[in-house]
Design a protein around this motif. Structure first.
Motif, PDB file in Angstrom:
ATOM      1  N   ALA A  33    -129.160 106.450  38.259  1.00  0.00           N
ATOM      2  CA  ALA A  33    -127.832 106.647  37.244  1.00  0.00           C
ATOM      3  C   ALA A  33    -127.412 105.301  36.320  1.00  0.00           C
ATOM      4  CB  ALA A  33    -126.730 106.518  38.353  1.00  0.00           C
ATOM      5  N   THR A  34    -127.970 104.286  36.608  1.00  0.00           N
ATOM      6  CA  THR A  34    -127.720 103.543  35.124  1.00  0.00           C
ATOM      7  C   THR A  34    -128.414 104.152  34.043  1.00  0.00           C
ATOM      8  OG1 THR A  34    -127.755 101.358  37.266  1.00  0.00           O
ATOM      9  CG2 THR A  34    -128.181 100.957  34.164  1.00  0.00           C
ATOM     10  N   SER A  59    -126.824 107.039  32.337  1.00  0.00           N
ATOM     11  CA  SER A  59    -124.972 106.557  31.719  1.00  0.00           C
ATOM     12  C   SER A  59    -125.112 105.652  30.347  1.00  0.00           C
ATOM     13  CB  SER A  59    -124.266 105.294  32.634  1.00  0.00           C
ATOM     14  OG  SER A  59    -124.767 104.231  32.309  1.00  0.00           O
ATOM     15  N   TRP A  84    -120.842 111.136  29.828  1.00  0.00           N
ATOM     16  CA  TRP A  84    -121.256 111.031  31.725  1.00  0.00           C
ATOM     17  C   TRP A  84    -121.408 112.300  31.839  1.00  0.00           C
ATOM     18  CZ3 TRP A  84    -117.091 107.213  32.703  1.00  0.00           C
ATOM     19  CH2 TRP A  84    -116.613 106.009  32.036  1.00  0.00           C
ATOM     20  N   ARG A 119    -121.816 114.069  37.659  1.00  0.00           N
ATOM     21  CA  ARG A 119    -121.693 113.875  38.509  1.00  0.00           C
ATOM     22  C   ARG A 119    -121.571 111.832  38.286  1.00  0.00           C
ATOM     23  NH1 ARG A 119    -125.188 113.736  43.327  1.00  0.00           N
ATOM     24  NH2 ARG A 119    -125.335 112.322  44.728  1.00  0.00           N
ATOM     25  N   LEU A 120    -121.614 111.634  37.833  1.00  0.00           N
ATOM     26  CA  LEU A 120    -121.379 110.070  37.236  1.00  0.00           C
ATOM     27  C   LEU A 120    -119.896 110.213  37.734  1.00  0.00           C
ATOM     28  CD1 LEU A 120    -123.313 108.165  34.525  1.00  0.00           C
ATOM     29  CD2 LEU A 120    -123.483 107.521  36.683  1.00  0.00           C
ATOM     30  N   ARG A 121    -118.991 110.880  36.245  1.00  0.00           N
ATOM     31  CA  ARG A 121    -117.666 110.954  36.352  1.00  0.00           C
ATOM     32  C   ARG A 121    -117.280 111.420  37.863  1.00  0.00           C
ATOM     33  NH1 ARG A 121    -116.006 112.292  31.104  1.00  0.00           N
ATOM     34  NH2 ARG A 121    -116.827 112.517  29.594  1.00  0.00           N
ATOM     35  N   THR A 132    -124.645 100.958  38.131  1.00  0.00           N
ATOM     36  CA  THR A 132    -124.623 102.808  38.088  1.00  0.00           C
ATOM     37  C   THR A 132    -124.277 102.621  36.683  1.00  0.00           C
ATOM     38  OG1 THR A 132    -123.998 103.326  39.975  1.00  0.00           O
ATOM     39  CG2 THR A 132    -123.769 104.771  38.725  1.00  0.00           C
ATOM     40  N   PHE A 133    -123.222 101.886  35.913  1.00  0.00           N
ATOM     41  CA  PHE A 133    -123.118 102.452  34.638  1.00  0.00           C
ATOM     42  C   PHE A 133    -123.127 101.026  33.401  1.00  0.00           C
ATOM     43  CE2 PHE A 133    -119.585 104.556  37.024  1.00  0.00           C
ATOM     44  CZ  PHE A 133    -119.787 105.629  36.015  1.00  0.00           C
TER      45      PHE A 133
END
Length: 489
Positions: free
Chosen positions: A5-6, A9, A14, A17-19, A136-137
């Motif tokens: 996920a990182t 991002s 984004w 899913r990340l949002r 994650t970000f």
């Protein structure tokens, strides 16, 4: 280790899913803030129905503080050791169940117990949620934006809770406990799908002795602070509790220096950016909670505002905090965390000073609202504090850094609020007249303003290049490369 996920991002926009993940984490933090302020509005109704004295009723709030402030540090490190997804899901489920139980019980002690359990659960969801975001970000603009949105939801939940508390109390105080249940369950279902799995720290071990000492020290410290105004600051009980808390803290430090896999790597406390963030968050939260505590008492008890009127009056602060999510990350990218924190605290201090003009017949438009707007601007620096605290921290210690920061906020704010309460207690009889109440509350308002001013001055010192260089050499003996946007802060 960098998660998939990182990596995604860092590509710019984004993914859905990340949002969705960020929204889910924000909802949970929103519930934490909402719960604190909603229950405060309902206290008179709770006391009347359950026949609780004022001294007993305070523990409906204090029980939550004990669980939250006392276990935050353990919560953050547990997420690093056992896996952020697992800890987050379990803690959120406990939060929902405790909320349901609180709305159904008919006993004061049982109600207080559910509040302690909810605080305990929040002590795990809050730092774990923050560490999920920071791992994650990717560090930089993406993380700054995510943290800005996240922290805005927490502050917005607290402000919105005043309005919701007034509305729910009109239906019955139990709805203040039941309202979060379906929201928490929906967030739990979403988190089960969206929260990425994180690798556990394989060689971290479990420092159970250190966990016991640190938790006991924090619990006893928060308990002592909360109960000191009633027991007396110079009483044998209060002094003995402070000494015992200091002894437990000393034992914890001794254990951490000797154990092979400590609960807290004490070296993290030598990071200048983390220390400055902790001091700033104490100034922001301590001054604001003390101010709002006094405003709630004075406006409702002395000049007869209803809970809903008060909530609506404070709403501009919540709206300003929410609006700041649009641009706070851009401000950090452009000016750096140190400048944003120093300026926002300075503006907040001006707001508190302006509020000292309060009288027994205040004009909302010309006196109350301008001061509130200045105080609201101060909260724009809150996301920058979170960014500053977690910048440059390894992924396997993000939960620890988040726990240290949020422990500073809860325990620091409790200290400031307890001192404010003690200052008020030495004043005149607040029930005799609005003038007497104002005379009693004014020293508390002055103390809260002083806390914010000191915080602004400390934050401003970080803007002096030579001082920053010397401070960072002392606090960070091993140079570490940090992103440009946190330089000097």
């Amino acid at each position: 280790m960098t998660s998939p996920a990182t990596l995604s991002s860092t590509t710019g926009a984004w993914s859905p899913r990340l949002r969705a993940l960020l929204i889910t984490l924000c909802v949970v933090l929103f519930l934490d803030g909402l719960d604190v302020s909603m229950i405060g509005v309902a206290l008179p109704s709770i006391g009347a129905e359950l026949d609780l004295s004022t001294s007993t009723l305070q523990w409906v709030v204090s029980g939550y503080v004990l669980g939250y402030g006392g276990l935050l540090l353990l919560g953050g490190r547990t997420a690093d050791l056992l896996g952020r997804r697992r800890v987050f899901l379990v803690a959120l489920a406990v939060f929902a169940l405790a909320s349901l139980a609180g709305g159904l019980v008919s006993s004061g002690p049982l109600l207080i117990l559910t509040r302690f359990v909810k605080g305990l659960a929040a002590a795990f969801t809050a730092p774990t949620g923050l560490s999920i975001i920071t791992t994650t970000f990717a560090e930089g603009p993406a993380r700054n934006k995510a943290l800005s949105v996240y922290t805005v939801f927490g502050a917005g939940g607290y402000s919105s809770g005043l309005v919701f508390g007034g509305l729910m109390t009109g239906l019955g105080w139990r709805w203040n406990f039941l309202l979060p249940v379906p929201i928490a369950l929906a967030a739990l279902a979403a988190a089960f799908v969206l929260v990425p799995r994180s690798e556990r720290v394989r060689d971290g071990g479990h420092d159970l002795l250190g966990a016991a000492f640190s938790t006991a020290a924090m619990l006893l410290l928060v308990y002592t602070i909360v109960s000191a105004p009633t027991a007396g600051w110079t009483s044998a009980r209060t002094i003995g509790s402070f000494v015992a808390s200091a002894a437990l803290l000393g034992a914890f430090v001794a254990v951490e220096r000797r154990v092979r896999h400590p609960l807290i790597r004490l070296g993290i406390l030598r990071r200048g950016s983390l220390v400055r963030a902790c001091l700033a968050i104490v100034a922001v939260a301590g001054s604001y909670f003390s101010w709002q505590f006094i405003v709630t008492l004075y406006f409702q008890d002395a000049i007869d505002w209803s809970p809903l009127q008060l909530g609506l009056a404070l709403l501009p602060i919540g709206l300003m905090v929410a609006a700041s999510s649009v641009f706070s990350d851009k401000l950090v990218d452009r000016f750096g965390t140190a400048r944003i924190i120093a300026v926002s605290l300075a503006v907040m201090s001006v707001g508190y000073l302006a509020f000292l003009r309060l009288d027994t017949d205040p004009s909302y438009v010309t006196m109350v609202l301008p001061a509130m707007l200045l105080i609201g601007i101060g909260w724009i620096g809150f996301p920058a504090i979170n960014i500053q605290a977690t910048s440059g921290i390894d992924d396997d210690e993000q939960g620890l850094a988040a726990g240290v920061l949020q422990t500073s906020m809860q325990v620091g704010a409790a200290v400031v609020l307890a001192i404010t309460s003690a200052v008020i207690a030495t004043g005149a009889d607040v029930t005799s007249s609005p003038h007497a109440a104002l005379d009693a509350y004014r020293p508390g308002l002055e103390f809260g303003a002083a806390v914010a001013i000191v915080g602004a001055l400390v934050a401003a010192l970080a803007l002096l290049p030579r001082r920053v260089e010397l401070a960072d050499e002392a606090l960070d003996p091993v140079p570490e490369a940090e992103p440009e946007y946190v330089a000097g802060g």
